[in-house]
Design a protein around this motif. Structure first.
Motif, PDB file in Angstrom:
ATOM      1  N   PRO A  73       0.801  -1.226   0.000  1.00  0.00           N
ATOM      2  CA  PRO A  73       0.000   0.000   0.000  1.00  0.00           C
ATOM      3  C   PRO A  73       0.836   1.279   0.000  1.00  0.00           C
ATOM      4  N   ASP A  74       1.894   1.319   0.797  1.00  0.00           N
ATOM      5  CA  ASP A  74       2.637   2.583   0.866  1.00  0.00           C
ATOM      6  C   ASP A  74       3.319   2.912  -0.465  1.00  0.00           C
ATOM      7  N   VAL A  77       0.548   4.329  -2.749  1.00  0.00           N
ATOM      8  CA  VAL A  77       0.235   5.722  -2.401  1.00  0.00           C
ATOM      9  C   VAL A  77       1.325   6.642  -2.919  1.00  0.00           C
ATOM     10  N   TYR A  83      -6.707   6.177  -1.774  1.00  0.00           N
ATOM     11  CA  TYR A  83      -7.830   5.261  -1.649  1.00  0.00           C
ATOM     12  C   TYR A  83      -8.643   5.619  -0.417  1.00  0.00           C
ATOM     13  N   PHE A  91      -9.380   8.563  10.883  1.00  0.00           N
ATOM     14  CA  PHE A  91      -8.814   8.340  12.213  1.00  0.00           C
ATOM     15  C   PHE A  91      -9.789   8.977  13.193  1.00  0.00           C
ATOM     16  N   MET A  94      -8.676  11.223  16.147  1.00  0.00           N
ATOM     17  CA  MET A  94      -7.806  12.369  15.891  1.00  0.00           C
ATOM     18  C   MET A  94      -8.638  13.524  15.336  1.00  0.00           C
ATOM     19  N   THR A  95      -8.062  14.730  15.392  1.00  0.00           N
ATOM     20  CA  THR A  95      -8.813  15.881  14.906  1.00  0.00           C
ATOM     21  C   THR A  95      -8.881  15.853  13.377  1.00  0.00           C
ATOM     22  N   GLU A  98      -5.572  16.778  12.014  1.00  0.00           N
ATOM     23  CA  GLU A  98      -4.592  15.690  12.128  1.00  0.00           C
ATOM     24  C   GLU A  98      -4.856  14.595  11.100  1.00  0.00           C
ATOM     25  N   GLU A 101      -3.273  15.787   8.126  1.00  0.00           N
ATOM     26  CA  GLU A 101      -1.824  15.709   8.298  1.00  0.00           C
ATOM     27  C   GLU A 101      -1.325  14.278   8.048  1.00  0.00           C
ATOM     28  N   MET A 102      -2.076  13.290   8.549  1.00  0.00           N
ATOM     29  CA  MET A 102      -1.686  11.900   8.313  1.00  0.00           C
ATOM     30  C   MET A 102      -1.780  11.562   6.827  1.00  0.00           C
ATOM     31  N   GLY A 103      -2.752  12.183   6.160  1.00  0.00           N
ATOM     32  CA  GLY A 103      -2.858  11.973   4.724  1.00  0.00           C
ATOM     33  C   GLY A 103      -1.606  12.439   3.991  1.00  0.00           C
ATOM     34  N   PHE A 105       1.373  12.277   5.249  1.00  0.00           N
ATOM     35  CA  PHE A 105       2.515  11.742   5.995  1.00  0.00           C
ATOM     36  C   PHE A 105       3.746  11.542   5.122  1.00  0.00           C
ATOM     37  N   LEU A 106       3.527  11.087   3.885  1.00  0.00           N
ATOM     38  CA  LEU A 106       4.663  10.775   3.017  1.00  0.00           C
ATOM     39  C   LEU A 106       5.267  12.017   2.378  1.00  0.00           C
ATOM     40  N   LYS A 108       7.204  15.384   2.122  1.00  0.00           N
ATOM     41  CA  LYS A 108       8.260  16.093   2.844  1.00  0.00           C
ATOM     42  C   LYS A 108       8.079  17.595   2.616  1.00  0.00           C
ATOM     43  N   ARG A 148      -8.428  13.690   3.439  1.00  0.00           N
ATOM     44  CA  ARG A 148      -7.197  12.972   3.811  1.00  0.00           C
ATOM     45  C   ARG A 148      -6.550  12.355   2.572  1.00  0.00           C
TER      46      ARG A 148
END
Ligand SMILES: Nc1ncnc2c1ncn2[C@@H]1O[C@H](COP(=O)(O)OP(=O)(O)O)[C@@H](O)[C@H]1O
Ligand SMILES: [Mg+2]
Lengths: 235, 288
Positions: A73-74, A77, A83, A91, A94-95, A98, A101-103, A105-106, A108, A148
């Motif tokens: 999966p990673d 993405v 997806y 999540f 989480m807010t 957040e 933000e997790m969306g 994550f990859l 930079k 996300r």
């Protein structure tokens, strides 16, 4: 036609038994394609296959000219496909912010512009950015899930029943947002229970039944096709 | 009143702090890896002995020895995971839980072989408590409470403000979705074991400095530590903090009503009661 995503003659399943027998789906550039079909047809399974969540025994999945069959999966993405699963797609503890933000994550570096774009697409979420995602209404949760998934600015977005359980008002809103997203250059493949509305809204459609392609064509053609309508759209 | 505080409340909070350190680790293991960590107590024992060795062999002051024991025990925790649990990740969690029991016995044996079964302590002699207007509290006790505050605030800041801290929360919340976000589950697991190992060293050290050091010390607190984690709501750090403190307090206060030899029973009673009446605990934890 430049098709970013091509699934060809997929066969596979979760364990030893096959769920998909022969599924082929193409998604063109800036296209909205809908998959409809009865419950248990393998629509969700076809999406999971793209994300390497399935044992694919035959056939191939090609994204942007690259064979991604069986990728983790990673990696998928990272390659540019996001997806939104049918269930548990946020999540919930989480807010809203957040979740976005997790969306990302990859990603930079600075991605404040990605937040901006998502909050522009979903103005409802902007005032709720500090709210715990699990406390939102069903429609808003779906927006969090889509937001996300859009944080990485994917080329392809997979949506599994984004309007399930939503009121007609929210359904229209989700469809409209999907068009807006498409207009930013994203190809969208979605699974829908609301077959008639979805076929009317999408560029093209596929009907899956029992793990096989049954019909495919322009939304309007499928809606006009009497045999297909009788079998899958309740007449 | 002051006597009541000095004899029951202060020791209760100190004991509770030690339980809280352990309970937070237990709850972290559960929220990320989804299994019980029965080696938690013996890993704490290991941490206590590593600190002891660092202080006697290198001649370090005990609190510096703790700073050395934290990373070493953290590395030990990661090592046990790589050796004994990693290959079980996709199997039913009960296998990993049983495997942690094996680790517990193994760690205890190592402690007994290397350091023996006797009782020792970090510093010889009796320390007199400081007296503040009648409130009697020893320096080590004060440091224990301070350390708990620092650890809890530090952990909260890490989980709420940093990228990898949030990744840990995300994985605890929805593991599959975390994977779809590209969050590397294996790295989050290693990170979790690092933190858990460090917490083990801290709880073992403070148990040792407030009582005594012996090979069974950690195993003896495993029941109250789990009771604290479950009372707070499994997977909830703030719950483990409150739950651990409450178990410590209740244990100390219970001697007002039952013979001292039985005070450990009170943790067990609370555990049973919580599981029967409110299995999600005080802070609405995950179902176990
Ligand atoms: N995780 C799973 N493990 C095993 N079988 C599954 C799993 N998910 C779905 N199936 C089976 O695969 C078939 C297709 O399911 P699915 O793709 O979810 O259908 P749809 O989305 O079209 O309603 C069903 O028979 C279902 O029982
Ligand atoms: Mg489905």
């Amino acid at each position: 036609m430049n098709a970013p995503l091509q699934m060809a003659n997929l066969r596979g399943g979760y364990g030893d038994a096959d769920v998909l027998f022969d599924v082929s789906i193409d998604l063109g550039d800036r296209e909205i394609v809908v998959i409809v079909g009865p419950n248990g047809a393998g629509k969700s399974t076809a999406m999971k296959a793209i994300f390497g969540l399935l044992k694919v025994r035959d056939g191939s999945i090609v994204f942007d000219g690259q064979d991604i069959t069986g990728w983790s999966p990673d990696r998928v993405v990272q390659a540019g496909i996001s997806y939104v699963p049918q269930v548990s797609n946020i999540f919930s503890e989480m807010t809203v912010h957040e979740n976005l933000e997790m969306g990302a994550f990859l990603r930079k570096g600075n991605f404040s512009s990605a937040y901006e774009r998502v909050y522009q697409l979903f103005p409802d979420l902007k005032n709720k950015r500090k709210a715990i995602a699990g406390s939102l209404s069903g429609g808003q949760r779906q927006m969090v899930a889509m937001g996300r998934a859009l944080m990485l600015q994917p080329r392809v977005l997979l949506l599994d029943e984004p309007t399930a359980g939503l009121s007609p008002k929210y359904m229209e809103q989700i469809f409209q947002i999907s068009r807006d997203v498409r207009d930013t250059g994203v190809s969208i493949l979605l699974v829908e229970q609301h077959a008639k509305q979805a076929l009317a809204f999408a560029d093209r459609g596929y009907v899956l039944a029992a793990g096989r392609n049954r019909f495919e064509g322009k939304g309007s053609e499928l809606l006009a096709d009497r045999a297909m309508a009788e079998m899958f759209l309740g007449g | 009143m002051l006597d009541f505080i000095n004899f029951y409340v202060v020791p209760g909070i100190v004991t509770g702090s030690i339980y809280a350190f352990a309970a937070i680790g237990i709850t972290l293991v559960f929220s990320i890896m989804r299994h019980a960590h029965l080696a938690h107590g013996d890993m704490a024992t290991m941490g206590a002995y590593i600190a002891l060795a660092a202080s006697t062999m290198l001649g370090l002051p005990v609190y510096f020895a703790l700073l050395l024991a934290i990373p070493l025990t953290a590395a030990l925790a990661v090592g046990t995971d790589k050796l004994f649990y990693e290959h079980l990740r996709k199997k039913p969690k009960i296998l990993t839980t049983m495997s942690t029991l094996g680790t517990a016995l193994m760690l205890r044996s190592i402690v007994q072989v290397v350091w023996g079964v006797g009782t020792t302590s970090y510093a010889k002699g009796i320390t007199r408590p400081n007296d503040w207007f009648g409130l009697k509290i020893k320096t080590n006790e004060l440091i224990t409470l301070l350390a708990l505050a620092v650890v809890v605030l530090g952990l909260a800041a890490f989980l709420n403000r940093t990228r990898w801290g949030k990744a840990m929360r995300a994985m605890s919340d929805n593991r599959d979705l975390a994977l779809l976000c590209g969050i590397d589950n294996a790295r989050v697991i290693t990170l979790t074991w690092l933190i858990v190992g460090g917490l083990c060293a801290i709880s073992g050290f403070f148990l040792g400095i407030n009582t005594e050091i012996k090979s069974m010390m950690g195993w003896n607190i495993i029941l109250p530590a789990f009771a604290g984690a479950i009372l707070g709501g499994i997977g909830r750090i703030e719950g483990a903090l409150v739950g651990g403190l409450m178990i410590g307090l209740v244990e100390e206060l219970s001697v007002l009503f039952i013979p001292t030899e039985y005070k450990a029973v009170s943790a067990f009673a609370i555990l049973l009661l919580v599981l029967l009446v409110r299995p999600r605990g005080l802070f609405n934890g995950k179902i176990i």
